[in-house]
Write a protein that holds these residues in place. Structure first.
Motif, PDB file in Angstrom:
ATOM      1  N   VAL A  35       3.481  -0.952   3.892  1.00 45.93           N
ATOM      2  CA  VAL A  35       3.488   0.294   3.148  1.00 45.93           C
ATOM      3  C   VAL A  35       4.719   0.310   2.251  1.00 45.93           C
ATOM      4  CG1 VAL A  35       2.137   1.599   4.822  1.00 45.93           C
ATOM      5  CG2 VAL A  35       4.612   1.525   5.044  1.00 45.93           C
ATOM      6  N   LEU A  36       4.502   0.756   1.031  1.00 41.29           N
ATOM      7  CA  LEU A  36       5.558   0.815   0.018  1.00 41.29           C
ATOM      8  C   LEU A  36       5.631   2.260  -0.434  1.00 41.29           C
ATOM      9  CD1 LEU A  36       7.496  -0.981  -1.684  1.00 41.29           C
ATOM     10  CD2 LEU A  36       5.676  -1.107  -3.386  1.00 41.29           C
ATOM     11  N   THR A  37       6.765   2.908  -0.234  1.00 43.06           N
ATOM     12  CA  THR A  37       6.806   4.352  -0.377  1.00 43.06           C
ATOM     13  C   THR A  37       8.165   4.863  -0.802  1.00 43.06           C
ATOM     14  OG1 THR A  37       6.432   6.412   0.863  1.00 43.06           O
ATOM     15  CG2 THR A  37       7.399   4.580   2.065  1.00 43.06           C
ATOM     16  N   THR A  38       8.198   6.144  -1.166  1.00 45.23           N
ATOM     17  CA  THR A  38       9.465   6.829  -1.444  1.00 45.23           C
ATOM     18  C   THR A  38       9.898   7.656  -0.248  1.00 45.23           C
ATOM     19  OG1 THR A  38       8.266   8.706  -2.403  1.00 45.23           O
ATOM     20  CG2 THR A  38       9.013   6.982  -3.924  1.00 45.23           C
ATOM     21  N   ALA A  57       0.348   2.255  13.281  1.00 45.09           N
ATOM     22  CA  ALA A  57      -1.005   2.000  12.791  1.00 45.09           C
ATOM     23  C   ALA A  57      -1.234   0.539  12.445  1.00 45.09           C
ATOM     24  CB  ALA A  57      -1.284   2.866  11.561  1.00 45.09           C
ATOM     25  N   GLY A  58      -0.219  -0.294  12.628  1.00 42.48           N
ATOM     26  CA  GLY A  58      -0.412  -1.721  12.419  1.00 42.48           C
ATOM     27  C   GLY A  58       0.208  -2.299  11.169  1.00 42.48           C
ATOM     28  N   ALA A  59       1.053  -1.540  10.484  1.00 44.12           N
ATOM     29  CA  ALA A  59       1.710  -2.087   9.292  1.00 44.12           C
ATOM     30  C   ALA A  59       2.595  -3.266   9.667  1.00 44.12           C
ATOM     31  CB  ALA A  59       2.551  -1.010   8.602  1.00 44.12           C
ATOM     32  N   ALA A  60       2.577  -4.291   8.838  1.00 41.09           N
ATOM     33  CA  ALA A  60       3.457  -5.439   9.044  1.00 41.09           C
ATOM     34  C   ALA A  60       4.782  -5.237   8.332  1.00 41.09           C
ATOM     35  CB  ALA A  60       2.789  -6.717   8.534  1.00 41.09           C
ATOM     36  N   GLY A  61       4.899  -4.135   7.582  1.00 42.24           N
ATOM     37  CA  GLY A  61       6.142  -3.887   6.879  1.00 42.24           C
ATOM     38  C   GLY A  61       6.239  -2.460   6.398  1.00 42.24           C
ATOM     39  N   TYR A  62       7.457  -2.019   6.146  1.00 38.41           N
ATOM     40  CA  TYR A  62       7.728  -0.678   5.619  1.00 38.41           C
ATOM     41  C   TYR A  62       8.849  -0.840   4.601  1.00 38.41           C
ATOM     42  CZ  TYR A  62       8.191   4.425   5.631  1.00 38.41           C
ATOM     43  OH  TYR A  62       8.206   5.749   5.261  1.00 38.41           O
ATOM     44  N   LEU A  63       8.501  -0.682   3.324  1.00 37.95           N
ATOM     45  CA  LEU A  63       9.453  -0.924   2.251  1.00 37.95           C
ATOM     46  C   LEU A  63       9.560   0.294   1.345  1.00 37.95           C
ATOM     47  CD1 LEU A  63       8.203  -4.493   1.274  1.00 37.95           C
ATOM     48  CD2 LEU A  63      10.260  -3.952   2.594  1.00 37.95           C
ATOM     49  N   MET A  64      10.755   0.537   0.846  1.00 38.18           N
ATOM     50  CA  MET A  64      10.970   1.649  -0.072  1.00 38.18           C
ATOM     51  C   MET A  64      10.759   1.190  -1.516  1.00 38.18           C
ATOM     52  SD  MET A  64      11.663   4.056   2.034  1.00 38.18           S
ATOM     53  CE  MET A  64      12.261   5.348   0.935  1.00 38.18           C
ATOM     54  N   LYS A  65      10.297   2.125  -2.354  1.00 41.73           N
ATOM     55  CA  LYS A  65      10.045   1.782  -3.752  1.00 41.73           C
ATOM     56  C   LYS A  65      11.328   1.538  -4.537  1.00 41.73           C
ATOM     57  CE  LYS A  65       5.509   3.898  -4.235  1.00 41.73           C
ATOM     58  NZ  LYS A  65       4.675   4.916  -4.917  1.00 41.73           N
ATOM     59  N   ASN A  66      12.465   1.916  -3.978  1.00 41.65           N
ATOM     60  CA  ASN A  66      13.729   1.613  -4.659  1.00 41.65           C
ATOM     61  C   ASN A  66      14.320   0.282  -4.202  1.00 41.65           C
ATOM     62  OD1 ASN A  66      14.632   2.248  -2.102  1.00 41.65           O
ATOM     63  ND2 ASN A  66      15.978   3.924  -2.744  1.00 41.65           N
ATOM     64  N   SER A  67      13.511  -0.537  -3.511  1.00 39.16           N
ATOM     65  CA  SER A  67      13.967  -1.877  -3.127  1.00 39.16           C
ATOM     66  C   SER A  67      14.297  -2.686  -4.380  1.00 39.16           C
ATOM     67  CB  SER A  67      12.868  -2.609  -2.344  1.00 39.16           C
ATOM     68  OG  SER A  67      12.547  -1.952  -1.154  1.00 39.16           O
ATOM     69  N   LEU A 123       0.825  -1.199   0.000  1.00 36.19           N
ATOM     70  CA  LEU A 123       0.000   0.000   0.000  1.00 36.19           C
ATOM     71  C   LEU A 123       0.861   1.252   0.000  1.00 36.19           C
ATOM     72  CD1 LEU A 123      -3.034   0.946   0.435  1.00 36.19           C
ATOM     73  CD2 LEU A 123      -2.495   0.945   2.873  1.00 36.19           C
ATOM     74  N   ASP A 124       0.651   2.126  -0.994  1.00 39.15           N
ATOM     75  CA  ASP A 124       1.372   3.388  -1.026  1.00 39.15           C
ATOM     76  C   ASP A 124       0.995   4.217   0.197  1.00 39.15           C
ATOM     77  OD1 ASP A 124       2.888   5.524  -1.779  1.00 39.15           O
ATOM     78  OD2 ASP A 124       1.601   6.166  -3.426  1.00 39.15           O
ATOM     79  N   ILE A 125       1.950   4.962   0.727  1.00 37.95           N
ATOM     80  CA  ILE A 125       1.710   5.678   1.977  1.00 37.95           C
ATOM     81  C   ILE A 125       1.059   7.037   1.775  1.00 37.95           C
ATOM     82  CG2 ILE A 125       3.853   7.003   2.205  1.00 37.95           C
ATOM     83  CD1 ILE A 125       4.007   5.964   5.097  1.00 37.95           C
ATOM     84  N   ARG A 126       1.068   7.562   0.549  1.00 33.57           N
ATOM     85  CA  ARG A 126       0.513   8.881   0.288  1.00 33.57           C
ATOM     86  C   ARG A 126      -0.390   8.839  -0.937  1.00 33.57           C
ATOM     87  NH1 ARG A 126       4.050  12.982   2.445  1.00 33.57           N
ATOM     88  NH2 ARG A 126       4.493  12.334   4.587  1.00 33.57           N
TER      89      ARG A 126
END
Length: 207
Positions: free
Chosen positions: A75-78, A91-101, A49-52
């Motif tokens: 959440v997948l974000t820049t 807020a309960g995210a199971a992960g936080y990943l960058m779009k440049n992964s 899910l995009d964060i913005r």
């Protein structure tokens, strides 16, 4: 799984990467405005899910996690700002990943999420390693904390097995479980967590 992002090219790229793995399939790829209605109609294991985004974003996680049989949401974000990481994890995210992964990291992260684990990109790991992750150490079993402590001094699986009088396969299983429960970390990152946790939990590790 589902990919929710307002950028069509991003959705297409993520779908291509994830569908290239034999063990996963993107069944939903939609914009944020379509997300809630679409996700309710699907039995999904993982949502990226995009964060913005308008209407719904990575900071509106409770609206998804409150669904019956909710998926694991990452959440997948820049954005790697500390407040974004804190808000998403809080807020309960199971992960936080960058779009440049890298594609490899993204695919492995989805596997970890599908297995019930949590994932953090390098940017998020550096932010939370002294907070969320160290607190999560307290949820490990006594044996797992012993194994983590030995990881922290650089021992390999066989050395850990010998030190704790375990079968090599048992030590390997413990290490794998610990890395997954700490967010899909690698051994080096787990060693840093062990080092950060040790000053306030020396007795916990030594049990």
């Amino acid at each position: 799984m589902a990919v929710v992002d307002d950028e069509p090219l991003v959705r297409a790229g993520l779908r291509t990467i994830l569908n290239s793995a034999d063990d996963m399939c993107v069944v939903v790829a939609c914009a944020g405005t379509e997300a809630l209605a679409t996700l309710r109609d699907q039995n999904l294991g993982v949502v990226l899910l995009d964060i913005r985004m308008p209407m719904i974003d990575g900071l509106s996680l409770p609206r998804i996690t409150a669904m019956p049989n909710p998926p694991a949401v990452a959440v997948l974000t820049t954005f790697d700002a500390g407040e974004c990481i804190d808000a998403a994890l809080g807020a309960g995210a199971a992960g936080y990943l960058m779009k440049n992964s890298t594609p490899e990291h993204l695919v492995q992260s989805v596997r970890t999420l599908a297995a019930g684990g949590q994932v953090l990109g390098p940017e998020a790991t550096s932010r939370v390693i002294g907070g969320y992750l160290v607190m999560r150490v307290a949820t490990l079993s006594g044996r797992e904390r012993q194994v983590l402590s030995l990881l922290g001094i650089g021992l390999g699986n066989r050395e850990i097995a010998e030190r704790l009088h375990l079968a090599h396969s048992t030590a390997k299983d413990h290490v794998s479980a610990i890395l997954t429960r700490l967010g899909g970390l690698n051994r080096v990152q787990a060693a840093v967590v062990a080092d950060r946790a040790r000053p306030s939990a020396t007795r916990m590790f030594d049990r």
